[in-house]
Design an enzyme around this catalytic site. Sequence first.
Site, PDB file in Angstrom:
ATOM      1  N   LYS A 126      -9.626  -9.507 -17.140  1.00 34.00           N
ATOM      2  CA  LYS A 126      -9.089  -9.412 -18.502  1.00 34.00           C
ATOM      3  C   LYS A 126     -10.234  -9.390 -19.510  1.00 34.00           C
ATOM      4  O   LYS A 126     -11.239 -10.078 -19.306  1.00 34.00           O
ATOM      5  CB  LYS A 126      -8.205 -10.633 -18.816  1.00 34.00           C
ATOM      6  CG  LYS A 126      -7.014 -10.768 -17.881  1.00 34.00           C
ATOM      7  CD  LYS A 126      -6.237 -12.071 -18.087  1.00 34.00           C
ATOM      8  CE  LYS A 126      -5.102 -12.140 -17.069  1.00 34.00           C
ATOM      9  NZ  LYS A 126      -4.391 -13.408 -17.053  1.00 34.00           N
ATOM     10  N   ASP A 164       0.832  -1.202   0.000  1.00 35.79           N
ATOM     11  CA  ASP A 164       0.000   0.000   0.000  1.00 35.79           C
ATOM     12  C   ASP A 164       0.864   1.248   0.000  1.00 35.79           C
ATOM     13  O   ASP A 164       0.666   2.173  -0.784  1.00 35.79           O
ATOM     14  CB  ASP A 164      -0.851   0.049   1.279  1.00 35.79           C
ATOM     15  CG  ASP A 164      -2.125  -0.733   1.101  1.00 35.79           C
ATOM     16  OD1 ASP A 164      -2.355  -1.186  -0.036  1.00 35.79           O
ATOM     17  OD2 ASP A 164      -2.866  -0.882   2.083  1.00 35.79           O
ATOM     18  N   ALA A 165       1.860   1.245   0.905  1.00 34.41           N
ATOM     19  CA  ALA A 165       2.711   2.423   1.048  1.00 34.41           C
ATOM     20  C   ALA A 165       3.489   2.656  -0.247  1.00 34.41           C
ATOM     21  O   ALA A 165       3.636   3.794  -0.707  1.00 34.41           O
ATOM     22  CB  ALA A 165       3.660   2.236   2.218  1.00 34.41           C
ATOM     23  N   TYR A 166       3.962   1.559  -0.865  1.00 37.54           N
ATOM     24  CA  TYR A 166       4.721   1.689  -2.113  1.00 37.54           C
ATOM     25  C   TYR A 166       3.835   2.275  -3.215  1.00 37.54           C
ATOM     26  O   TYR A 166       4.224   3.210  -3.916  1.00 37.54           O
ATOM     27  CB  TYR A 166       5.295   0.329  -2.537  1.00 37.54           C
ATOM     28  CG  TYR A 166       6.090   0.405  -3.818  1.00 37.54           C
ATOM     29  CD1 TYR A 166       7.397   0.901  -3.814  1.00 37.54           C
ATOM     30  CD2 TYR A 166       5.535   0.020  -5.035  1.00 37.54           C
ATOM     31  CE1 TYR A 166       8.128   1.001  -4.989  1.00 37.54           C
ATOM     32  CE2 TYR A 166       6.260   0.112  -6.221  1.00 37.54           C
ATOM     33  CZ  TYR A 166       7.552   0.606  -6.185  1.00 37.54           C
ATOM     34  OH  TYR A 166       8.273   0.711  -7.350  1.00 37.54           O
ATOM     35  N   LYS A 174      -5.142 -12.875  -8.548  1.00 36.28           N
ATOM     36  CA  LYS A 174      -3.804 -12.339  -8.792  1.00 36.28           C
ATOM     37  C   LYS A 174      -2.907 -12.985  -7.745  1.00 36.28           C
ATOM     38  O   LYS A 174      -2.988 -12.675  -6.548  1.00 36.28           O
ATOM     39  CB  LYS A 174      -3.794 -10.821  -8.667  1.00 36.28           C
ATOM     40  CG  LYS A 174      -2.431 -10.218  -8.964  1.00 36.28           C
ATOM     41  CD  LYS A 174      -2.523  -8.711  -9.063  1.00 36.28           C
ATOM     42  CE  LYS A 174      -1.234  -8.071  -9.545  1.00 36.28           C
ATOM     43  NZ  LYS A 174      -0.063  -8.352  -8.746  1.00 36.28           N
ATOM     44  N   GLU A 190      -9.933 -13.801 -12.500  1.00 41.24           N
ATOM     45  CA  GLU A 190      -9.111 -14.843 -11.869  1.00 41.24           C
ATOM     46  C   GLU A 190      -8.277 -14.232 -10.755  1.00 41.24           C
ATOM     47  O   GLU A 190      -8.138 -13.005 -10.664  1.00 41.24           O
ATOM     48  CB  GLU A 190      -8.197 -15.477 -12.922  1.00 41.24           C
ATOM     49  CG  GLU A 190      -7.207 -14.507 -13.551  1.00 41.24           C
ATOM     50  CD  GLU A 190      -6.530 -15.091 -14.782  1.00 41.24           C
ATOM     51  OE1 GLU A 190      -7.146 -15.027 -15.862  1.00 41.24           O
ATOM     52  OE2 GLU A 190      -5.409 -15.581 -14.652  1.00 41.24           O
ATOM     53  N   CYS A 241       8.204 -22.897  34.733  1.00 43.68           N
ATOM     54  CA  CYS A 241       8.493 -23.594  35.989  1.00 43.68           C
ATOM     55  C   CYS A 241       9.687 -22.985  36.724  1.00 43.68           C
ATOM     56  O   CYS A 241      10.005 -23.390  37.835  1.00 43.68           O
ATOM     57  CB  CYS A 241       8.726 -25.077  35.722  1.00 43.68           C
ATOM     58  SG  CYS A 241      10.274 -25.399  34.852  1.00 43.68           S
ATOM     59  N   LYS A 267      -6.754  -4.500  -6.831  1.00 47.17           N
ATOM     60  CA  LYS A 267      -5.917  -4.822  -5.672  1.00 47.17           C
ATOM     61  C   LYS A 267      -6.756  -4.998  -4.406  1.00 47.17           C
ATOM     62  O   LYS A 267      -7.706  -4.263  -4.177  1.00 47.17           O
ATOM     63  CB  LYS A 267      -4.900  -3.694  -5.435  1.00 47.17           C
ATOM     64  CG  LYS A 267      -3.869  -3.577  -6.542  1.00 47.17           C
ATOM     65  CD  LYS A 267      -2.776  -4.609  -6.427  1.00 47.17           C
ATOM     66  CE  LYS A 267      -1.690  -4.113  -5.511  1.00 47.17           C
ATOM     67  NZ  LYS A 267      -0.448  -4.855  -5.633  1.00 47.17           N
ATOM     68  N   GLU A 299       2.790 -17.694 -12.498  1.00 47.77           N
ATOM     69  CA  GLU A 299       3.351 -17.272 -11.219  1.00 47.77           C
ATOM     70  C   GLU A 299       3.866 -18.494 -10.467  1.00 47.77           C
ATOM     71  O   GLU A 299       3.185 -19.516 -10.390  1.00 47.77           O
ATOM     72  CB  GLU A 299       2.222 -16.580 -10.438  1.00 47.77           C
ATOM     73  CG  GLU A 299       2.667 -15.582  -9.442  1.00 47.77           C
ATOM     74  CD  GLU A 299       2.972 -14.187 -10.011  1.00 47.77           C
ATOM     75  OE1 GLU A 299       3.015 -14.027 -11.250  1.00 47.77           O
ATOM     76  OE2 GLU A 299       3.175 -13.281  -9.192  1.00 47.77           O
TER      77      GLU A 299
HETATM   78  S1  IVH Z   1      -1.763 -11.398 -16.396  1.00 45.77           S
HETATM   79  C1  IVH Z   1       0.927  -8.695 -19.496  1.00 45.77           C
HETATM   80  N1  IVH Z   1      -2.753 -12.833 -14.485  1.00 45.77           N
HETATM   81  O1  IVH Z   1       0.936  -9.745 -11.517  1.00 45.77           O
HETATM   82  C2  IVH Z   1       0.803  -9.033 -18.055  1.00 45.77           C
HETATM   83  N2  IVH Z   1      -0.774 -11.610 -14.005  1.00 45.77           N
HETATM   84  O2  IVH Z   1       1.356  -6.905 -11.136  1.00 45.77           O
HETATM   85  C3  IVH Z   1      -0.268 -10.039 -17.887  1.00 45.77           C
HETATM   86  N3  IVH Z   1       0.076 -11.949 -11.748  1.00 45.77           N
HETATM   87  O3  IVH Z   1       3.537  -9.476 -13.811  1.00 45.77           O
HETATM   88  C4  IVH Z   1      -0.289 -10.542 -16.539  1.00 45.77           C
HETATM   89  N4  IVH Z   1      -1.473 -13.348 -11.089  1.00 45.77           N
HETATM   90  O4  IVH Z   1       3.383 -11.627 -12.416  1.00 45.77           O
HETATM   91  C5  IVH Z   1      -1.771 -11.997 -14.829  1.00 45.77           C
HETATM   92  N5  IVH Z   1      -3.759 -14.191 -12.899  1.00 45.77           N
HETATM   93  C6  IVH Z   1      -2.768 -13.354 -13.244  1.00 45.77           C
HETATM   94  C7  IVH Z   1      -1.752 -12.995 -12.358  1.00 45.77           C
HETATM   95  C8  IVH Z   1      -0.771 -12.106 -12.785  1.00 45.77           C
HETATM   96  C9  IVH Z   1      -0.364 -12.715 -10.745  1.00 45.77           C
HETATM   97  C10 IVH Z   1       1.283 -11.084 -11.674  1.00 45.77           C
HETATM   98  C11 IVH Z   1       2.155 -11.158 -12.882  1.00 45.77           C
HETATM   99  C12 IVH Z   1       2.288  -9.746 -13.327  1.00 45.77           C
HETATM  100  C13 IVH Z   1       1.976  -9.013 -12.066  1.00 45.77           C
HETATM  101  C14 IVH Z   1       1.537  -7.583 -12.330  1.00 45.77           C
END
Ligand code: IVH
Length: 698
Positions: A302, A41-43, A120, A118, A423, A326, A175
Site C-alpha cells: 500500500k 490460479d485457474a479462476y 494478505k 503486510e 492384523c 499474489k 479479515e
Molecule cells: S486492504 C480497499 N489488506 O483481500 C480494499 N486487504 O482481494 C483494501 N485482504 O477484500 C483491502 N489481507 O478482504 C487489505 N492486509 C490486507 C488484506 C486484505 C486480506 C483481503 C480483503 C480484500 C481482499 C482483496
Amino acid sequence: MTDALHATPLADQAEYAQAVRVAVDAAAAYYGAGDSALDDDAYDRLVRGIEAYETAHPEHVLPGSPTGKVAGGAVTGDVPHTVPMLSLDNVFSAEDLAGWAAGLERRLGRPVEMWSVEPKLDGLAVSARYHGGRLVQLVTRGDGVAGEDVSHAIGTVEGLPEALPEPVTVEIRGEVLMTAAQFEEACAKRTAHDGTTFANPRSAAAGTLRAKDRPYRCEMTFFGYGALPLPPDDDGDLAGRLRELPHSRIMDLVADLGVQTTGATPVGVIAVATVEQVQARVEEIAAVRAELPFGIDGIVVKADLAADQEQAGFSSRAPRWAIAYKLPAVEKVTKLVGVEWNVGRTGVIAPRAVLEPVRLDGSVVTYATLHNPADITRRGLMLGDHVTVYKAGDVIPRVEAPVVHLRTGAERMITFPDACPRCGGDIDTTQQRWRCARGRACHAVASVSYAVGRDQLDIEGLGETRIVQLVDAGLIADFADLFTLTREQILGLDRMGETSTDNLLAAIERAKAKPLNKVFCALGVRGTGRSMSRRIARHFGSMDAIRAADAEALQAVDGIGPEKAAAVVEELAELAPLIDRLVAAGVTMTEPGATAPGATGAGGATETDAGQPAVDLPLTGMAVVVTGAMTGPLEALSRTEMNELIERAGGKASSSVSARTSLLVAGEKAGSKRSKAESLGVRIATPEEFAATVHDFI
Ligand code: IVH
C-alpha cells in the site's frame, strides 16, 4: 510474467459465454459455501481471459460478466456499507510490481514516499462497527456495496474485543480467519458432531461466521487492515487522525485500542521507502509463508501516506494505491490415484489419498488426509477423480472435493477394507472413525515406539527393530509390559548382549522416575501431545486426580473444550488396565510442584480459572517466545525443553512473536523474530539473562 501469459485465451463468442458461466458459478461457490471447484490460479486465469476477450470485443460483453465486479458479483447482502468494501488488483512478479508502482507514481506526478507491506490474509473480509467503544455490528463484505449481518459471531472472534478502552466510534475493516490450531479444533468438533469435516480453514471460517445455531462453537481470529470514521456520529478527533495518518500508523492506533491488526501477525506491517525494498520484503514474507500459523494468499503493498492514497483514489473495483502480490495457490486440482488404509497407534484405520504429485505452498504433496470412510461416501469421491487439494502453513494436506465436471466415466469406486489391513482382524465400524477391534494392541509397535520416544519416557536403546522383536516374541503387548521384562527375557532376543541388556534395563528403570506429564503423554491419548499433557499434569497433580475427573472437570484445563474432554474421559477408561499395571510397576504418577485442584494446606496454591497455580512464579501471566541458539546455562536445552522450562516457571511458551508476546529470549543467530520483537517493542532477553530469571526451574 505478464498478464497475457496467465490468461486463458478464448477463441470465440461461445467460448467467452461458457467462460463467463464457469467463472460466475465458481465465484458463487467460493463466496457462498467457500468450496469453489476452481483453484485461485485457474479462476484468475479465466477472468483475465474474459477481460482480454471483452477488451477485443466490447460489443459481446455479457451483463452477467464477473469483470469489474467485487466478489465476481456473487454475493449481495442487506446491510449497506458506509464506504464500498472493495477488492484488490493483483500482480504476480517483481516485474508486474515495478510496473504497477511506476504507473501509480506517474498518476501522482511524484514518487511514492513510503510503502507499507503486510500479509494478505486468506480469510473473509468483515467490517466491525464500534459505537462509543462497544462492538455493535459485524458485517461481511457481500457484494462490496452491502453485506450480511453476522453480529451473532461477536464474542467468538479472537482479536476483536466487544469493548474498547475508550468510547470511540470507528469502523475497523479486516479479515476473519481460522489459524491452523483453530481449524484442527473446528474439524475435530464437527467430526464429533456429524462425522464431516471442513474443506479448508477459509471455508471453515466462512461457514462458522454465518452459522447461527450450531450446537458447537468454533473460535476464529481477526486481523484488522483498515479503519474508517463511522457516521453519523463519528468521532471528530479520531476521524481527523484516520484521514491524516499513514496506514502503518493507523494500524498502531487500532492496536492501541486493543483490536488485533496485521501488525500483530508474525510478519507485521513494515514501512519501506523504495520499490526494491518492497520486493525484498515480499520475498522475505514468501519465504516464511509455510511456517505461518495461518494461510496467506499474497502480500498487500500500500502507498502508506494518506495524501498519496487520497490523490490516487479508486477504480470501480479496487483502490489504486494498493495491490495484492499474489503467491502461488495453496489449493490445486490433481488426480486421486489411490487410497491407502493405515492403522495408527490407537488402532484407528485412517484412509489416506495417494495423489498425482502437486506443488503446494513450497512442497510437493503426494499424500493427503481423507478423514473417514463415511466422509468419502458423503463426498462421492472416486478413484481417478480430479480433486481439489489444500495445504497451507501448518495444515496437513487434505482432499477437499471431487471436481465432478471433469469426470470421464473411467473413474472407479473406492473399496473399503472388510478386515483390519494390519492384523486381518475385525473392524469396529460403529463410530465414524473405523478402528481395529483389537484397538491399541493391533499396532503395538507404533504405540510403544511413541511411548518410549524422547519427549515421553525417553527409553534409550529401544528402537523400532527392538520393539518389533519384543512384540513378535510375545514379551510385550503395550508399553506397561516393558516394566516387567526380566533380564533373561531380554538376553534371549537376537543380537542382545549382556551390556546392552543391562543398559536397556537401566533406561527402563529410569523411565519410572519420569514426571506425570511424560507418563501421561506416553499414553498417547488423542489430542494430548506434549504441551497439553503438561497442562493436564500440572492442573491435576496426580494420575488419581486425572482419572477421577469427569468431562466437566477436564474442561478447566486451558485448551480443553467439551469434545476433547469427552474423548479424553473415554480413552482413559479404555486405558485403565494399562494404567493400573504402570501403577503396580512403580511408575511415577505425580507431577512435581503441582497441587491437585481443591487441595489446601501448607504452602498450598489455589488454582485460577485457567488451571494455573496462582502462586508468584517468575513468568506468571507471560507469553514467552524463544529464538536462535541458546548459550550459557541453557546451551544444552532443546526447544521442547525450553518450552517446558517456560511452563514450569509459570509462563506460556509460544512460537511466534506478536503484540501479545511479553518476552523474546533471543540467542545467537536470531533472525526475523528478533526484528519483529524490536519493531513491536517486545522485551528481549539474552539466554543468560533469561537463565538468571528462571534459575530455580532449570
Ligand atoms: S486492504 C480497499 N489488506 O483481500 C480494499 N486487504 O482481494 C483494501 N485482504 O477484500 C483491502 N489481507 O478482504 C487489505 N492486509 C490486507 C488484506 C486484505 C486480506 C483481503 C480483503 C480484500 C481482499 C482483496
